[in-house]
Design a protein around this motif. Structure first.
Motif, PDB file in Angstrom:
ATOM      1  N   VAL A  23      -9.864   4.313  -1.240  1.00 16.27           N
ATOM      2  CA  VAL A  23      -8.667   3.677  -1.796  1.00 16.27           C
ATOM      3  C   VAL A  23      -8.950   3.171  -3.208  1.00 16.27           C
ATOM      4  CG1 VAL A  23      -7.699   3.021   0.429  1.00 16.27           C
ATOM      5  CG2 VAL A  23      -9.287   1.476  -0.714  1.00 16.27           C
ATOM      6  N   TRP A  24      -7.853   2.883  -3.913  1.00 15.05           N
ATOM      7  CA  TRP A  24      -7.918   2.393  -5.276  1.00 15.05           C
ATOM      8  C   TRP A  24      -6.912   1.260  -5.449  1.00 15.05           C
ATOM      9  CZ3 TRP A  24     -11.392   5.160  -8.378  1.00 15.05           C
ATOM     10  CH2 TRP A  24     -11.815   6.394  -7.854  1.00 15.05           C
ATOM     11  N   ARG A  25      -7.291   0.284  -6.263  1.00  9.17           N
ATOM     12  CA  ARG A  25      -6.362  -0.791  -6.588  1.00  9.17           C
ATOM     13  C   ARG A  25      -5.560  -0.365  -7.815  1.00  9.17           C
ATOM     14  NH1 ARG A  25      -6.819  -3.198  -3.071  1.00  9.17           N
ATOM     15  NH2 ARG A  25      -8.473  -4.763  -3.268  1.00  9.17           N
ATOM     16  N   THR A  71      -5.085  -4.867   2.170  1.00  5.85           N
ATOM     17  CA  THR A  71      -4.723  -5.172   0.782  1.00  5.85           C
ATOM     18  C   THR A  71      -4.465  -6.671   0.614  1.00  5.85           C
ATOM     19  OG1 THR A  71      -3.711  -2.988   0.513  1.00  5.85           O
ATOM     20  CG2 THR A  71      -3.104  -4.685  -1.090  1.00  5.85           C
ATOM     21  N   CYS A  99     -11.987   0.517  -5.004  1.00  5.34           N
ATOM     22  CA  CYS A  99     -12.134  -0.490  -3.955  1.00  5.34           C
ATOM     23  C   CYS A  99     -13.118   0.039  -2.911  1.00  5.34           C
ATOM     24  CB  CYS A  99     -10.792  -0.767  -3.279  1.00  5.34           C
ATOM     25  SG  CYS A  99      -9.521  -1.418  -4.354  1.00  5.34           S
ATOM     26  N   THR A 114      -2.436  -1.237  -3.258  1.00  2.28           N
ATOM     27  CA  THR A 114      -3.539  -0.314  -3.009  1.00  2.28           C
ATOM     28  C   THR A 114      -2.975   1.075  -2.764  1.00  2.28           C
ATOM     29  OG1 THR A 114      -4.798  -2.100  -1.970  1.00  2.28           O
ATOM     30  CG2 THR A 114      -5.562   0.137  -1.588  1.00  2.28           C
ATOM     31  N   GLU A 146      -1.326  -7.590  -4.475  1.00  4.79           N
ATOM     32  CA  GLU A 146      -1.956  -6.363  -4.977  1.00  4.79           C
ATOM     33  C   GLU A 146      -1.284  -5.129  -4.387  1.00  4.79           C
ATOM     34  OE1 GLU A 146      -4.091  -6.478  -7.267  1.00  4.79           O
ATOM     35  OE2 GLU A 146      -4.752  -8.575  -7.228  1.00  4.79           O
ATOM     36  N   ALA A 151       0.834  -1.201   0.000  1.00  2.00           N
ATOM     37  CA  ALA A 151       0.000   0.000   0.000  1.00  2.00           C
ATOM     38  C   ALA A 151       0.868   1.250   0.000  1.00  2.00           C
ATOM     39  CB  ALA A 151      -0.916   0.011   1.205  1.00  2.00           C
TER      40      ALA A 151
END
Length: 400
Positions: free
Chosen positions: A384-386, A346, A370, A352, A350, A310
């Protein structure tokens, strides 16, 4: 300049100094200062000192620079009489001797250094004795011959001069060897201490502490924080032998840490299975996070493990924290806590990013939304965003 002066005073300038003293003693200051050849030899030996003061200079060939330049420039002025001057022969004889000894010490047989260093000093004392003999022969208009030289040293005071000069040369050589050995120990200790400091504090902190210690005081800065943590590590440790855990964890560090260091972090912290890295810019952090994630996958996948990563960006207080005896350089603040909360949510494999990071990247980032994270201690859910992919703008630098 300090390296040049050290070389001039400890090696290249010895003949120049002894020759100046002998010539002034024989002919006086006026004659010395009005002789063109004396300026030529000064320039030649300074050129030699300049070359030999360079870190990778060849000590054998470098010692021929001064005599060669002087010979080539003075020979057209003096003609064949150049080779009839005893001081010129002394210059070339001792140039060859010193060059050979330094070639052996520095290039060909460095293991014999303990013997060669005192021998170098002994050779320099021989240069002084030779110039003294020539000075006496010139001053008293004596013939230059082996018998005449032996006759000079047949007197008690000349014997004392010869023996004391040789003894001083050997003593100075032994002292030089001792100082050289102590310098090597200090250099090795300094390298070891610097490595230990960099392992504990990081390259940025050590370099800053040397250049500007005041810069390590508490300061508020906008920083990008990266967290990477192994998923299911505690459960896996319960079922795995400790030595195997240590081996895998160290392999994980050896893969992830260089990936993080590639993008010039201010600090990397390794705590159990967690890696935290602090970067000046979001771009550096994103580049590092992708490399760190890939390195973790390469190490952990064969063990059925993975790591979530992250990134968050915001204001932090950074500096040296701790007591007089124990200190560490880090960043604290909500930006760090939030980055950790995002990383905890997370999935393995991945990356984040927070909304603050996404805004910095803009349309260069390809993301998918997300579900907002309801983190403990936060009054509002964290958006948040992936991160799927991002394209670095060619006109934006990686670092500040």
């Amino acid at each position: 300049m300090s390296a040049f002066l050290r070389e001039l005073l400890s090696n290249s300038g010895h003949f120049l100094i002894f020759n100046v003293l002998s010539e002034i003693s024989l002919f006086g200051w006026r004659s010395y200062l009005t002789s063109q050849s004396h300026y030529l030899i000064t320039i030649a030996l300074c050129a030699q000192a300049w070359y030999l003061s360079r870190p990778k200079a060849n000590r054998f060939w470098g010692n021929f620079i001064g005599p060669t330049i002087y010979t080539l420039t003075d020979l057209p002025l003096d003609g064949l009489e150049f080779f009839q001057e005893p001081n010129h022969l002394i210059l070339w004889i001792f140039c060859l001797a010193i060059a050979t000894l330094q070639g052996l010490r520095c290039h060909w047989t460095p293991g014999l250094k303990n013997w060669i260093v005192p021998l170098e000093s002994f050779t320099r004392s021989g240069m002084l004795i030779s110039l003294y003999v020539i000075l006496k022969i010139k001053a008293e208009h004596l013939p230059l011959s082996g018998a005449q030289i032996l006759d000079i040293f047949s007197t008690a005071h000349h014997q004392f001069f010869l023996e004391s000069t040789i003894a001083i040369g050997l003593l100075v050589g032994l002292q030089t060897l001792q100082v050289s050995q102590q310098q090597e120990i200090l250099q090795e200790t300094a390298v070891a201490l610097r490595n230990l400091a960099q392992w504990g504090l990081g390259t940025h902190v050590v370099s800053t502490a040397i250049a500007d210690p005041d810069a390590l005081g508490f300061q508020r800065r906008d920083r990008a924080i990266v967290f990477l943590d192994v998923r299911g590590f505690t459960h896996w440790c319960e079922q795995t032998a400790p030595d195997r855990v240590a081996q895998v964890l160290n392999t994980y560090y050896n893969g992830v840490e260089p990936a993080a260091a590639e993008f010039d972090p201010l600090r990397i912290t390794l705590t159990a299975d967690e890696v935290m890295a602090i970067y000046p810019t979001v771009e550096q952090a994103v580049n590092a996070a992708q490399k760190m994630r890939d390195a973790a996958i390469a190490v952990l996948s064969s063990h059925g493990l993975g790591a979530g990563c992250a990134i968050h960006y915001g204001s932090a207080i950074e500096g040296l924290f701790g007591s007089e005896d124990v200190r560490t350089y880090t960043a604290i603040g909500d930006v760090v806590n939030t980055a950790k909360r995002i990383e905890s949510a997370t999935p393995a494999g991945e990356i984040t990013i927070s909304d603050a990071v996404y805004r910095q990247l803009g349309d260069r980032a390809i993301v998918e939304p997300c579900e907002a994270i309801a983190a403990k201690g936060k009054s509002e859910p964290i958006a948040v965003w992936r991160l799927l992919e991002w394209r670095q703008s060619p006109d934006r630098p990686d670092s500040c």
